[in-house]
Design a protein around this motif. Structure first.
Motif, PDB file in Angstrom:
ATOM      1  N   HIS A 368       0.977  -1.281  -0.005  1.00  0.00           N
ATOM      2  CA  HIS A 368       0.020  -0.024  -0.001  1.00  0.00           C
ATOM      3  C   HIS A 368       1.201   1.300  -0.214  1.00  0.00           C
ATOM      4  O   HIS A 368       2.012   1.403   0.800  1.00  0.00           O
ATOM      5  CB  HIS A 368      -0.700   0.002   1.239  1.00  0.00           C
ATOM      6  CG  HIS A 368      -2.065   0.951   1.310  1.00  0.00           C
ATOM      7  ND1 HIS A 368      -1.759   2.309   1.316  1.00  0.00           N
ATOM      8  CD2 HIS A 368      -3.365   1.012   1.138  1.00  0.00           C
ATOM      9  CE1 HIS A 368      -3.044   3.003   1.247  1.00  0.00           C
ATOM     10  NE2 HIS A 368      -3.873   1.928   0.930  1.00  0.00           N
ATOM     11  N   CYS A 392      -2.232   3.453   9.059  1.00  0.00           N
ATOM     12  CA  CYS A 392      -3.269   2.115   9.678  1.00  0.00           C
ATOM     13  C   CYS A 392      -3.117   1.399  10.738  1.00  0.00           C
ATOM     14  O   CYS A 392      -3.596   0.821  11.272  1.00  0.00           O
ATOM     15  CB  CYS A 392      -3.226   1.249   8.159  1.00  0.00           C
ATOM     16  SG  CYS A 392      -3.890   2.049   6.841  1.00  0.00           S
ATOM     17  N   ARG A 412     -10.232  -4.585   9.589  1.00  0.00           N
ATOM     18  CA  ARG A 412      -9.819  -4.524   8.401  1.00  0.00           C
ATOM     19  C   ARG A 412     -10.737  -3.888   7.562  1.00  0.00           C
ATOM     20  O   ARG A 412     -10.588  -2.766   6.591  1.00  0.00           O
ATOM     21  CB  ARG A 412      -9.605  -5.851   7.975  1.00  0.00           C
ATOM     22  CG  ARG A 412      -8.682  -5.668   6.603  1.00  0.00           C
ATOM     23  CD  ARG A 412      -7.777  -7.051   6.327  1.00  0.00           C
ATOM     24  NE  ARG A 412      -9.048  -8.096   6.038  1.00  0.00           N
ATOM     25  CZ  ARG A 412      -8.623  -9.273   6.346  1.00  0.00           C
ATOM     26  NH1 ARG A 412      -7.294  -9.644   6.889  1.00  0.00           N
ATOM     27  NH2 ARG A 412      -9.750 -10.461   6.473  1.00  0.00           N
ATOM     28  N   CYS A 416      -9.889  -0.061   5.856  1.00  0.00           N
ATOM     29  CA  CYS A 416     -10.154   0.186   4.326  1.00  0.00           C
ATOM     30  C   CYS A 416     -11.134   1.381   4.077  1.00  0.00           C
ATOM     31  O   CYS A 416     -10.911   2.086   3.407  1.00  0.00           O
ATOM     32  CB  CYS A 416     -10.407  -1.088   3.624  1.00  0.00           C
ATOM     33  SG  CYS A 416      -8.954  -2.378   3.755  1.00  0.00           S
ATOM     34  N   TYR A 417     -12.558   1.109   4.605  1.00  0.00           N
ATOM     35  CA  TYR A 417     -13.460   1.829   4.033  1.00  0.00           C
ATOM     36  C   TYR A 417     -13.255   3.374   4.639  1.00  0.00           C
ATOM     37  O   TYR A 417     -13.894   4.170   4.112  1.00  0.00           O
ATOM     38  CB  TYR A 417     -14.667   1.329   4.580  1.00  0.00           C
ATOM     39  CG  TYR A 417     -15.063   0.080   3.926  1.00  0.00           C
ATOM     40  CD1 TYR A 417     -14.544  -0.449   2.597  1.00  0.00           C
ATOM     41  CD2 TYR A 417     -16.096  -0.811   4.228  1.00  0.00           C
ATOM     42  CE1 TYR A 417     -15.013  -1.486   2.026  1.00  0.00           C
ATOM     43  CE2 TYR A 417     -16.389  -2.181   3.918  1.00  0.00           C
ATOM     44  CZ  TYR A 417     -15.699  -2.461   2.631  1.00  0.00           C
ATOM     45  OH  TYR A 417     -16.156  -3.609   1.909  1.00  0.00           O
ATOM     46  N   HIS A 420     -11.203   4.395   1.661  1.00  0.00           N
ATOM     47  CA  HIS A 420     -12.045   4.183   0.418  1.00  0.00           C
ATOM     48  C   HIS A 420     -13.263   4.078   0.390  1.00  0.00           C
ATOM     49  O   HIS A 420     -14.060   2.973   0.313  1.00  0.00           O
ATOM     50  CB  HIS A 420     -11.192   2.694   0.013  1.00  0.00           C
ATOM     51  CG  HIS A 420      -9.777   2.666  -0.199  1.00  0.00           C
ATOM     52  ND1 HIS A 420      -9.068   3.098  -1.403  1.00  0.00           N
ATOM     53  CD2 HIS A 420      -8.717   2.445   0.689  1.00  0.00           C
ATOM     54  CE1 HIS A 420      -8.015   3.053  -1.142  1.00  0.00           C
ATOM     55  NE2 HIS A 420      -7.612   2.754   0.076  1.00  0.00           N
ATOM     56  N   SER A 424     -16.915   1.168  -0.615  1.00  0.00           N
ATOM     57  CA  SER A 424     -17.468   0.497   0.263  1.00  0.00           C
ATOM     58  C   SER A 424     -19.066  -0.295  -0.368  1.00  0.00           C
ATOM     59  O   SER A 424     -19.261  -1.178   0.378  1.00  0.00           O
ATOM     60  CB  SER A 424     -17.992   1.206   1.448  1.00  0.00           C
ATOM     61  OG  SER A 424     -18.750   2.171   1.214  1.00  0.00           O
ATOM     62  N   ASP A 443     -15.066  -8.175   2.507  1.00  0.00           N
ATOM     63  CA  ASP A 443     -13.629  -7.944   2.743  1.00  0.00           C
ATOM     64  C   ASP A 443     -12.830  -7.896   1.630  1.00  0.00           C
ATOM     65  O   ASP A 443     -12.722  -8.576   0.775  1.00  0.00           O
ATOM     66  CB  ASP A 443     -13.440  -9.096   3.586  1.00  0.00           C
ATOM     67  CG  ASP A 443     -12.179  -9.173   4.365  1.00  0.00           C
ATOM     68  OD1 ASP A 443     -11.226  -8.099   4.139  1.00  0.00           O
ATOM     69  OD2 ASP A 443     -11.949  -9.852   5.427  1.00  0.00           O
ATOM     70  N   CYS A 444     -11.970  -6.488   1.862  1.00  0.00           N
ATOM     71  CA  CYS A 444     -10.944  -6.204   0.775  1.00  0.00           C
ATOM     72  C   CYS A 444     -10.076  -7.209   0.412  1.00  0.00           C
ATOM     73  O   CYS A 444      -9.649  -7.338  -0.762  1.00  0.00           O
ATOM     74  CB  CYS A 444     -10.642  -4.947   1.297  1.00  0.00           C
ATOM     75  SG  CYS A 444     -11.561  -3.610   1.506  1.00  0.00           S
ATOM     76  N   HIS A 448      -7.730  -8.331  -2.332  1.00  0.00           N
ATOM     77  CA  HIS A 448      -6.232  -7.373  -2.070  1.00  0.00           C
ATOM     78  C   HIS A 448      -5.431  -7.957  -1.026  1.00  0.00           C
ATOM     79  O   HIS A 448      -6.066  -8.410  -0.055  1.00  0.00           O
ATOM     80  CB  HIS A 448      -6.711  -5.852  -1.879  1.00  0.00           C
ATOM     81  CG  HIS A 448      -7.570  -5.461  -2.971  1.00  0.00           C
ATOM     82  ND1 HIS A 448      -7.018  -4.755  -3.994  1.00  0.00           N
ATOM     83  CD2 HIS A 448      -8.932  -5.026  -3.136  1.00  0.00           C
ATOM     84  CE1 HIS A 448      -7.979  -4.192  -5.149  1.00  0.00           C
ATOM     85  NE2 HIS A 448      -9.017  -4.423  -4.288  1.00  0.00           N
ATOM     86  N   VAL A 450      -2.598  -5.800   1.239  1.00  0.00           N
ATOM     87  CA  VAL A 450      -2.124  -4.596   1.527  1.00  0.00           C
ATOM     88  C   VAL A 450      -0.863  -4.613   1.451  1.00  0.00           C
ATOM     89  O   VAL A 450      -0.087  -3.618   0.897  1.00  0.00           O
ATOM     90  CB  VAL A 450      -2.886  -4.057   2.699  1.00  0.00           C
ATOM     91  CG1 VAL A 450      -2.217  -2.689   3.190  1.00  0.00           C
ATOM     92  CG2 VAL A 450      -4.165  -4.022   2.983  1.00  0.00           C
TER      93      VAL A 450
END
Lengths: 891, 268
Positions: A368, A392, A412, A416-417, A420, A424, A443-444, A448, A450
Motif C-alpha cells: 500500500h 493504519c 480491516r 479500508c473503508y 476508500h 464500500s 472484505d477487501c 487485495h 495490503v
C-alpha cells in the motif's frame, strides 16, 4: 583663645579616653556585641532604654546587623529567608532526625542551627569554614543532616568526576547562578542548592518546575531552541489527558506540566536513572493507551517501551532508539515509502531481518502506498498530512487488543473503508460475496493484499503471466474471470478477441490512460454488471468511447427504428443490455469485431457480419443484397486500389474486421461503402450519400461520373425516373437511373429489366430506353444493327490501332474477337464528349464530337480494318436508311 | 519622677521630629541614601539602580548601575560605590561620566573638596583617593583602637570633618580631612546616648551629628564632640542610612522599604 582651645582639647581627649576605657573595661564586649540581652541594662527597667524588648544573638536581625554590607554583604541571604532559602524559623519534621551539634531554637531551625561565631575552625578566607558548626567541605555540613539525599545510587551523584560530563559553559552558568563546585571540580550539594541565595524553591539556584536547572548540565537531554535537532522527550508540556497524574503527585514529582522532575527524582530514588517508577511502568503512566504494547510482539525481549524508544538522545523521530540500518533505507527507497515515520517501522521490517532470533515480516515489494495525501479528511493519523505506516497501524496495539490483530487501528473492513469510502459499495455487489466461507462480506482482503501483493492494485492473486502491454488490472480480474476461474462470469471463452485492453483510452470520462477491465467495470460497485456507466437502453457506456457509432436515426437503432420489428422478448433483452448488444458483446464474442451473434455465411467478414441479418430468413431479410450485387471480396487490382484510395472509402482488413489501416491489407467489403453505425446517409448507412450526383458511386467510379450533366443524367432532361426497384433519380442519385448496388437485374447492376429490342444484350441496355415507349423515346434509334452473318469482327491490338472500339458477345460480354458491334462499340453512355470539357447541362443535338461517341474519327479503327476507305462513309451514315439500302449486307 | 521625665523627654524628642512624611519604593534592601538639590537618591543595589525622588516622594527617574551600595551627591555629580571595587561617577542626568577601580571592598563614598573618602570593608579602613582614583592614604585597619575599625560602614562629612561608622565597635569615629583621628562619638550600650550597632551617620550642621542604630532602632543626635544631644526617634525597624538636608533628617529603613523624613529643631 589658646586657653579655651586647650580646655577643649582636654575635654575631647578625656572623652575619647573614657569611651576607649569603657570598651576595654568590659571584657564581655566581644560577647555583648551579639548577646545584647546579656547587658546589665537590658535586665533592669531603665527609662532610658532604647529597646522595649531585648534582642538575642540568635535573632535574625542580630546577624543582619553585620551581614547587611558592613562585615559582609549577605542581604540576598536575608531576603531569601522568606523566599527560597533553606528553611529558617520552621519546625523540624517529626520524622527528621537532627544530628547532634545542630541546635534548634524553640524546636525550630534558626541561623544558629548551622552557623556559630564560636567556631575554632573558622577562617575568614575559607568561607566553607567560617561560622559554620562544621566545615562544609565537600558538602559535609549538608550531608550531616541530609545523608539520605547524598547516598550514591539513590541520589543525583555528587563528588564524582565531571570532567567528561559537564561542559565548561554549564559550569560557568552554574557558578553565575550561585552554584559551587568542589576544589577539584566535582559536583556538590551547593552546585544546585544555594542555601541562602537561591532563586527557586528548595533553595535551588534555578527553577526545576520548568526544568531550567536540570537543563543547564543535561543540555543534550532536553530539546531547546538552541538545539532543535536534539531528540528528547518533550518538557514544558501539559500532561496528556489520560495520564495518571496521581502517581506522580504521590511521588512528589512535578505535575503542573511534564518536566525533568516529573519522571526523575533527584533524591532518594532506587530506580535506575532515578526515575520515579521502574522503566517498564513509567512511560505507560502517561502513555496509557500504549501500555498494551507489552502484550504484543513489539515488546521485544520484554523491554516494553524501550524496545523501540528512549526518552533521551533518540536516533530518530518519536524518540526512536533502535538502529536504522542501511538496508532499511534501501528498502524504503525500493518500495517508495514516503510516510513521515515509515523508516522507523522499516528499521525492523525489511527483508530477511531477524530480531532476537525471529524473522521480522516485511511488506514485500508491492505494498500500500505511503507518503501520499488523501482526498478528504479521514479520522486516521496522517503524519505531515500524508499516509504513513502509522495511518493504519498503531504500533503499540491493535484495535481489538489482540496479539494477532496486526496492530491495525480498526477492523480491516472499517480501516479500508475509512479512506476508500467509494469502494464500500462492494459489500452490496457480487465482489462482496467472494468465497463467503472464507471472507467476511465485503472484505477487501478477498481480492487485495495490503502488503506483499502479487500484482497491480495490490492484487492478492494474478492470472498467469500478463502481457506487459496489458494493464496489470487485467491479470488481476482474469485470476477469477478466466474460463477456469472461480467467478461466475467468465471471459475469454471465445477464440475471438475480447474487447481490446492496453490501448489508449480515448475518453476522459472513464479511468485509466489505457483501456483495461477497470475502464468499464468498477469492481467495487453493486450496479449492473459492475459497470461504471449503464449500458441498458442506449448503451451509454459503449458510446462514451465510441462516440461516432451512435445508432440513433438509423435502421440499426433497433429499439427506435420503425423499420425493425422486435418481439417483446427481444426488446426486453435489448433494453437490458443496450442497443449495441444487438450486434456486439465485449466478452466471449461469436466472431470478430466482438460479434454477438452467429455470423452469416460468405467469404468476407462483411458478408458474415451483415449476413447475420441481411439474409433470407434473417431479421433484415427484406434488405438482402440479392443475386446481383456490387462485387466485394475480390482481389484488388492496382487500378482499383488507386480508385478506392482516391475515394477515401476504406478497404476492410479481414483479420480484424475493421477498415484496413495504412500498411494493412484490405479488400472491398460491405463496410467499404457502408458504415453500419450511421455514416453520411443514415437511412442507407452509407459512408457517402447517394442522393444527387451519387457521390458514393462516383467517388470510385470517377470516369462514369462524366454522365453528370449529360442527357443520361435524367435530371438534365427533367425526368424523375423511377427504376424497377423504386429508386428515383432525384432521391437516389444520378446512377440510380440505370444501376443499383444490390438486388440488381444483372451483372451490370442494372436497375431494371432490359427489353429485348435486339438480339444483343449490350445494345438492349440502350435500346430499352431509346425505343418507342422508352424513357428516351424522343431519341429512338431505328437503325442500329451491323451485319453479323459471315462477318467476324476483331478488335485486336495492332500497329496503328487507335481509338476505343469494344465489341461484345450477344449476352453483353466484351471480347476481342468474334464479338458483335453493339451500341457501346461506338458510344460510351457515361461520357457525352471526350473533347468538350463541360457537359452540356441541358438537352442538345449532338454531333461527331459528342453524342457519347467514343472516337471522333476512324483512324486506326476496327471499321477501317474491314471497310477500308469506305469506312468513314459507312460510319457516318450508320443509323440512316441510305447506307443500309446501298449495302446488301445490312439487309 | 525619673520615668516621667524620661517619658516627657521621649515625647519632646518625638515632637522635635516632624513625623509623617515618607518615601516608599519597590526596593530590595536599599543600602544608602543622599539628598541633594531637592532630590532624594535611594541606592537600590540589588535591583541594580539608584532611584531618584523629589522631596515629596514622587519618583523622578532611575539610574542604572551595577550593584551600587554607597552614594554621595556633590557638586551636581553622583558618586556611587559598589562592593566589587568600583566607583561610578554619574552626571545629574544619570549619564556615566567615569568609572574608577578602587581597592578592597568599597562600602560608602564621600567627596570633600578634591578628595574621595571611601570606607573599605575588606581592610576595615578609610581610604583617601584623589578624584582620579589614586589612593593617597589608608587610615585604620581592623581593631578596636582609635582609628581602627570592626565593621566600618557608612560615612558623612562636614566641611572639615569626616564621620565614619565603626559598627561593631559601636561608635562613630571622627577624622579631619587628612585622615587624622579627631575623636569618637557614642559609647557601647542600649540606653539613650549609647550606641549598640550604629549603621548610619549624617552631619546636620551646627556641629550636630545624627546616628542611627540598627539594633536599638533609634536615631540620636550628638554634637561633634561626642556629647549626646537628643533622641530624634526610636522604635524604628532597623534604621540604617541617614541624610540631612535643610533641617530635615532622612532615615532609611531598608526592611520597611521606606525613607522617613524628620524635621530637626534648632538645626538650620
Amino acid at each position: 583663645m589658646r586657653k579655651s582651645l586647650a580646655v577643649l582639647l582636654t575635654i575631647l581627649a578625656i572623652s575619647a579616653h573614657e569611651a576607649e576605657a569603657k570598651l576595654k573595661k568590659s571584657m564581655k564586649k566581644e560577647c555583648l556585641v551579639c548577646h545584647e540581652n546579656w547587658l546589665l541594662e537590658a535586665k533592669v527597667d531603665s527609662p532610658k532604654l532604647l529597646l522595649k524588648s531585648p534582642v538575642k544573638a540568635a535573632d535574625r536581625i542580630m546577624c543582619l546587623s553585620c551581614h547587611d554590607g558592613s562585615m559582609a554583604d549577605d542581604r540576598l541571604t536575608f531576603l531569601g529567608l522568606s523566599h527560597f532559602s533553606h528553611p529558617v524559623d520552621e519546625e523540624v519534621p517529626q520524622d527528621f532526625k537532627m544530628p547532634e551539634g545542630f541546635p534548634l531554637k524553640d524546636g525550630k531551625l534558626y541561623c544558629g542551627t548551622c552557623h556559630t561565631p564560636h567556631t575554632e575552625t573558622g577562617s575568614e578566607k575559607k568561607l566553607d569554614y567560617t561560622f559554620m558548626r562544621k566545615p562544609n567541605v565537600n558538602s559535609a555540613l549538608c550531608v550531616a543532616c541530609h545523608e539520605e539525599n547524598s547516598a550514591h545510587g539513590e541520589n543525583h551523584p555528587i563528588l564524582e568526576e565531571t570532567e567528561d560530563k559537564l561542559s565548561g559553559a554549564a559550569v560557568e552558568r552554574i557558578k553565575e547562578l550561585g552554584g559551587k563546585f568542589s576544589s577539584s571540580g566535582q559536583m556538590l550539594c551547593e552546585s544546585c542548592h544555594a542555601v541562602h541565595t537561591a532563586s527557586s524553591e528548595k533553595a535551588l539556584i534555578a527553577s526545576v518546575s520548568d526544568s531550567k536547572l536540570c537543563s543547564i548540565c543535561h543540555e543534550e537531554n532536553v530539546n531547546s531552541k538552541e538545539h532543535p535537532s536534539f531528540r528528547n522527550h518533550p518538557i514544558n508540556k501539559d500532561f496528556p489527558e489520560e495520564a495518571d497524574v496521581s502517581f506522580f503527585k504521590a511521588k512528589g514529582a512535578i505535575t503542573d506540566s511534564v518536566e525533568c522532575l516529573t519522571c526523575h527524582k533527584v533524591h532518594k530514588e532506587k530506580n535506575e536513572h532515578l526515575v520515579v517508577a521502574p522503566e517498564k511502568e513509567l512511560c505507560i503512566l502517561c502513555h496509557t493507551d500504549e501500555r498494551w504494547v507489552n502484550e504484543t510482539k513489539h515488546n521485544i525481549e520484554g523491554k516494553s517501551c524501550k524496545s523501540c524508544h528512549t526518552p533521551h538522545k533518540a536516533k530518530g523521530r518519536r524518540l526512536w532508539s533502535r538502529p536504522i540500518p542501511e538496508e532499511a533505507f534501501d528498502y524504503a527507497f525500493l518500495i517508495e515509502a514516503g510516510g513521515k515515520d515509515d523508516i522507523l517501522c522499516l528499521s525492523c521490517h525489511f527483508p530477511q531481518n531477524r530480531i532476537a532470533g525471529k524473522e521480522v515480516p516485511d511488506v514485500g515489494t508491492l505494498t500500500h502506498p505511503t507518503g501520499k495525501e488523501v482526498k478528504e479528511k479521514v479520522n486516521l493519523p496522517l503524519p505531515g498530512g500524508k499516509l504513513s505506516c502509522t495511518t493504519c497501524h498503531e504500533p503499540h496495539h491493535s484495535y481489538n487488543r489482540r496479539r494477532d490483530g496486526k496492530f491495525l487501528r480498526k477492523s480491516r473492513l472499517d480501516l479500508c473503508y475509512t479512506c476508500h469510502k467509494e469502494q464500500s459499495d462492494v459489500k452490496l455487489g457480487a465482489h462482496g460475496k467472494i468465497d463467503e466461507k472464507r471472507w467476511e462480506r465485503g472484505d477487501c482482503a478477498a481480492c487485495h493484499s495490503v502488503h506483499k501483493a502479487k500484482g497491480g492494485y495490490l492484487s492478492r492473486v494474478v492470472y498467469g503471466e500478463t502481457s506487459p502491454m496489458e494493464p496489470p488490472v487485467d491479470g488481476f480480474c482474469l485470476a477469477c474471470h478466466d474460463p477456469e476461474g472461480m467467478a461466475e462470469h467468465k471471459i475469454k471463452q471465445s477464440v475471438f478477441n475480447e474487447h481490446p485492453v492496453g490501448v489508449d483510452n480515448p475518453s476522459d470520462k472513464l479511468p485509466g490512460d489505457k483501456i483495461s477491465c477497470a475502464t468499464c467495470h468498477d469492481p467495487h460497485t453493486h450496479k449492473e454488471e459492475l459497470l461504471r456507466i449503464p449500458v441498458k437502453g442506449s448503451s451509454q457506456l459503449c458510446l462514451t468511447c465510441h462516440t461516432d457509432q451512435k445508432l440513433s436515426g438509423t435502421p440499426h437503432d433497433f429499439l427506435n427504428s420503425s423499420e425493425v420489428e422486435l418481439t417483446e422478448e427481444e426488446r426486453k433483452e435489448l433494453l437490458k443490455k443496450g442497443v449495441c448488444s444487438a450486434c456486439h458483446t465485449p466478452h466471449n464474442p461469436e466472431y470478430k469485431v466482438l460479434w454477438a451473434k452467429k455470423p452469416g455465411s460468405g467469404k468476407t467478414i462483411g458478408e458474415k457480419l451483415c449476413g447475420t441479418c441481411h439474409v433470407e430468413g434473417g431479421m433484415a431479410e427484406d434488405a438482402t443484397i440479392g443475386e446481383h450485387s456490387h462485387p466485394i471480396g475480390r482481389e484488388i487490382t492496382e487500378k482499383n486500389l488507386e480508385m478506392i484510395e482516391a475515394s477515401r472509402l476504406p478497404l476492410i482488413n479481414q483479420m480484424t474486421g475493421h477498415p484496413a489501416r495504412k500498411g494493412e491489407k484490405g479488400i472491398l467489403d460491405c463496410a467499404t461503402c457502408h458504415e453500419p453505425h450511421g455514416g453520411a446517409d443514415k437511412e442507407r448507412l452509407t459512408r457517402y450519400v447517394v442522393e444527387g450526383d451519387s457521390p458514393l458511386c462516383t467517388s470510385c467510379h470517377t470516369a462514369q461520373a462524366a454522365v453528370i450533366g449529360t442527357e443520361h443524367d435524367l435530371r438534365v432532361v427533367g425526368k424523375n425516373y423511377k427504376n424497377a426497384l423504386g429508386k428515383e433519380v432525384l432521391k437516389d442519385g444520378v446512377c440510380s437511373a440505370c444501376h443499383v448496388p444490390h438486388r440488381a437485374k444483372d451483372k451490370l447492376l442494372w436497375a431494371f429489366d432490359v427489353e429485348e429490342v435486339s438480339d444483343n444484350k449490350m445494345s438492349n441496355y440502350c435500346l430499352s430506353c431509346h425505343r418507342e415507349g422508352g424513357v428516351a423515346e424522343e431519341k429512338v434509334v431505328e437503325h442500329y444493327t451491323h451485319p453479323k452473318k459471315d462477318v467476324v469482327v476483331r478488335n485486336f491490338d495492332r500497329p496503328g490501332r487507335m481509338g476505343d472500339w469494344p465489341i461484345f458477345t450477344k449476352d453483353g460480354k466484351e471480347v476481342h474477337a468474334g464479338g458483335e458491334i453493339a451500341c457501346e462499340t461506338c458510344h460510351d453512355p457515361h461520357v457525352w464528349s471526350k473533347w468538350q470539357k463541360e457537359p452540356p447541362g441541358k438537352p442538345v443535338e449532338g454531333n461527331a464530337l459528342n453524342s457519347f461517341l467514343r472516337n471522333k474519327d476512324l483512324r486506326g479503327s476496327i471499321c477501317v480494318d474491314c471497310h477500308g476507305p469506305e469506312a468513314l462513309y459507312r460510319y457516318k451514315l450508320f443509323h440512316t436508311d441510305r447506307v443500309r439500302l446501298e449495302n446488301p449486307s445490312y439487309k | 519622677m525619673k520615668a516621667l521625665f524620661a517619658g516627657l523627654l521621649f515625647l519632646l524628642s518625638s515632637l522635635a521630629a516632624l513625623a509623617g512624611e515618607e518615601i516608599k519604593g519597590d526596593w530590595k534592601f536599599p543600602s544608602d541614601i543622599d539628598v541633594y538639590a531637592g532630590r532624594v537618591y535611594v541606592v537600590d543595589g540589588l535591583n541594580n539602580r539608584i532611584s531618584v525622588y523629589d522631596l515629596y516622594g514622587n519618583h523622578i527617574t532611575d539610574i542604572k548601575a551595577e550593584n551600587p551600595y554607597g552614594i554621595d551627591v556633590e557638586d551636581g555629580l553622583i558618586y556611587v560605590t559598589n562592593q566589587k571595587g568600583k566607583l561610578y561617577v554619574f552626571d545629574e542626568f544619570g549619564n556615566l561620566e567615569r568609572e574608577l577601580s578602587l581597592e578592597g571592598r568599597p562600602i560608602d563614598v564621600k567627596k570633600v573638596k578634591d578628595r574621595l573618602y571611601i570606607t573599605n570593608g575588606e581592610d576595615e579602613s578609610l581610604d583617601i583617593y584623589t578624584l582620579d582614583g589614586e589612593l593617597i592614604e589608608r587610615v585604620g585597619g581592623k581593631g578596636t583602637s582609635p582609628s581602627n575599625f570592626v565593621g566600618i560602614f557608612l560615612l558623612d562629612a562636614s566641611k572639615d570633618r569626616l564621620f565614619v561608622v565603626d559598627s561593631v565597635n559601636a561608635r562613630v569615629q571622627e577624622f579631619n580631612l587628612d585622615g587624622e583621628f579627631v575623636g569618637s562619638i557614642g559609647r557601647f550600650g542600649i540606653e539613650e546616648g549609647e550606641l549598640f550597632r550604629p549603621k548610619g551617620v549624617a552631619y546636620c550642621g551646627d556641629g550636630k551629628v545624627a546616628i542611627s542604630d540598627g539594633i536599638t532602632g533609634a536615631v540620636q543626635l550628638f554634637n561633634q564632640y561626642g556629647g549626646f544631644e537628643e533622641l530624634v526617634m526610636s522604635g524604628l525597624h532597623y534604621p540604617t542610612a541617614l541624610a540631612c538636608y535643610e533641617g530635615e533628617l532622612f532615615v532609611l529603613e531598608p526592611l520597611q522599604k521606606r525613607v522617613s523624613i524628620f524635621r530637626l529643631q534648632g538645626v538650620k
